[in-house]
Design a protein around this motif. Sequence first.
Motif, mmCIF file in Angstrom:
data_model
loop_
_atom_site.group_PDB
_atom_site.id
_atom_site.type_symbol
_atom_site.label_atom_id
_atom_site.label_comp_id
_atom_site.label_asym_id
_atom_site.label_seq_id
_atom_site.Cartn_x
_atom_site.Cartn_y
_atom_site.Cartn_z
ATOM 1 N N ASP A 252 36.072 19.841 -8.412
ATOM 2 C CA ASP A 252 35.564 18.513 -8.753
ATOM 3 C C ASP A 252 36.646 17.444 -8.578
ATOM 4 O OD1 ASP A 252 33.078 19.519 -9.342
ATOM 5 O OD2 ASP A 252 33.417 19.626 -11.504
ATOM 6 N N ALA A 253 37.881 17.802 -8.935
ATOM 7 C CA ALA A 253 38.988 16.866 -8.765
ATOM 8 C C ALA A 253 39.209 16.564 -7.280
ATOM 9 C CB ALA A 253 40.260 17.432 -9.395
ATOM 10 N N ARG A 254 39.202 17.586 -6.461
ATOM 11 C CA ARG A 254 39.363 17.386 -5.018
ATOM 12 C C ARG A 254 38.243 16.511 -4.472
ATOM 13 N NH1 ARG A 254 42.370 16.174 -1.664
ATOM 14 N NH2 ARG A 254 43.811 17.798 -2.393
ATOM 15 N N LEU A 255 37.034 16.722 -4.947
ATOM 16 C CA LEU A 255 35.894 15.940 -4.477
ATOM 17 C C LEU A 255 36.076 14.459 -4.797
ATOM 18 C CD1 LEU A 255 33.166 16.515 -3.059
ATOM 19 C CD2 LEU A 255 32.110 16.555 -5.328
ATOM 20 N N ALA A 260 37.258 8.929 -2.687
ATOM 21 C CA ALA A 260 37.986 7.680 -2.880
ATOM 22 C C ALA A 260 38.806 7.291 -1.648
ATOM 23 C CB ALA A 260 38.903 7.790 -4.100
ATOM 24 N N ALA A 261 39.392 8.274 -0.982
ATOM 25 C CA ALA A 261 40.297 7.966 0.141
ATOM 26 C C ALA A 261 39.634 7.144 1.249
ATOM 27 C CB ALA A 261 40.885 9.259 0.701
ATOM 28 N N PRO A 262 38.438 7.502 1.719
ATOM 29 C CA PRO A 262 37.824 6.679 2.775
ATOM 30 C C PRO A 262 37.539 5.247 2.336
ATOM 31 C CG PRO A 262 36.740 8.828 2.632
ATOM 32 C CD PRO A 262 37.613 8.697 1.429
ATOM 33 N N ALA A 292 38.972 8.276 -9.867
ATOM 34 C CA ALA A 292 39.342 9.577 -9.326
ATOM 35 C C ALA A 292 40.632 10.085 -9.949
ATOM 36 C CB ALA A 292 39.484 9.506 -7.801
ATOM 37 N N VAL A 293 41.650 9.224 -10.018
ATOM 38 C CA VAL A 293 42.938 9.689 -10.527
ATOM 39 C C VAL A 293 42.875 9.953 -12.031
ATOM 40 C CG1 VAL A 293 44.077 7.504 -11.150
ATOM 41 C CG2 VAL A 293 45.413 9.367 -10.161
ATOM 42 N N MET A 294 42.077 9.212 -12.758
ATOM 43 C CA MET A 294 41.920 9.510 -14.179
ATOM 44 C C MET A 294 41.230 10.859 -14.371
ATOM 45 S SD MET A 294 43.409 7.067 -15.780
ATOM 46 C CE MET A 294 42.806 7.144 -17.463
ATOM 47 N N PHE A 295 40.254 11.154 -13.531
ATOM 48 C CA PHE A 295 39.570 12.446 -13.603
ATOM 49 C C PHE A 295 40.530 13.584 -13.243
ATOM 50 C CE2 PHE A 295 37.034 15.907 -11.854
ATOM 51 C CZ PHE A 295 36.075 16.077 -12.846
ATOM 52 N N VAL A 296 41.303 13.391 -12.176
ATOM 53 C CA VAL A 296 42.270 14.414 -11.770
ATOM 54 C C VAL A 296 43.268 14.657 -12.887
ATOM 55 C CG1 VAL A 296 44.141 14.958 -10.170
ATOM 56 C CG2 VAL A 296 42.027 13.942 -9.310
#
Length: 349
Positions: A252-255, A260-262, A292-296
Amino acid sequence: MRFAFEDEQLELADAVRDLLIREVPASRVREAWDSDDGRLHDVWAKLADMGVLGLMVPEAHGGFGLSEEELVLALTECGRVALPDPVLSSAMVVAPMLAEVIGQEHPPEGAVELATTWLERLPGGATAVPAFPAAKTVAFANSADVIIGYADGELHVVDPSSVRLSPERSVDGARKLSRVEWQTHPDTLLADGDAARAMIRNAWNRAALGTAAQLLGLGETMLDMTVGYVSERKQFGVPVGSFQAVKHHLADARLQLSFAAPMVHRAAHSLANGDPDAHRHVSMAKAMASEAVMFVGEQALQCHGAIGYTTEYDLHLYLKRSWALASRFGDARWHRRRVAAALGLDPLT
């Protein structure tokens, strides 16, 4: 249409990555926490030698004349190692703003000469930081060679030796923050009126985008650290990374990062090409990168367990940087509201 970076752009990113991974291990970030200015001056000099600090400086003024597309890749690498130095402020915010000052139709007297002087110093390693009107603090004002400030509808060059700095604490000890009090003067005026307002809006969008790029790099590092940890940490005689629940957390973190990157790259393309919807694309990028980074970070802490909360373990260096940057230049909620407003939607519905 081909939506991809050119080989030369990717080679630049690889070169920056190689330099920073070699020069900025976690021990150097800890060193910045304990220093007075939070700077790694030797690394800053090497980035100047590589040309990173002059990427968006026009060729006529000693830079490479490139765009946000190249710089977001470099800033992602800066985020990957949690580089504390203000590459974003100098190279992506102030440099293009000074170029805009030089290019305005009716500049104030002396503005072009003043902007040119500082613009041509940036590729060689001069440090410039912006003082945005809505920001309560300025990062690295205590070590800047020049501050570009906006007040009362005017954009000014501010001499750091003439301002009053009040240090403020950050959750990230390597980010040295200050409240800045300064006075305007006719001799320091760069732009005023609509021109100044447009420049500060453009600068703020670039700052938000560059912060989103750094967040991507931070997320990648925290995810890599966590994968490495759960591959070695054993329970019941097997690596905890073999447990399905842990795999799901990390997938899920990778997802989140992959989505976010694109958005960050699209926003960079929009700014570089003058897309009228660039502000909306920037907000979409900053919102998704922050979330995304908060989730990671949450998954990284969950998978590390108690050791992830200790200051002796390196995870906290990247985690606290991500907390600081996720709220900088608008948090995810603020940017989602901005997107809704741009689309003519009611953000409360």
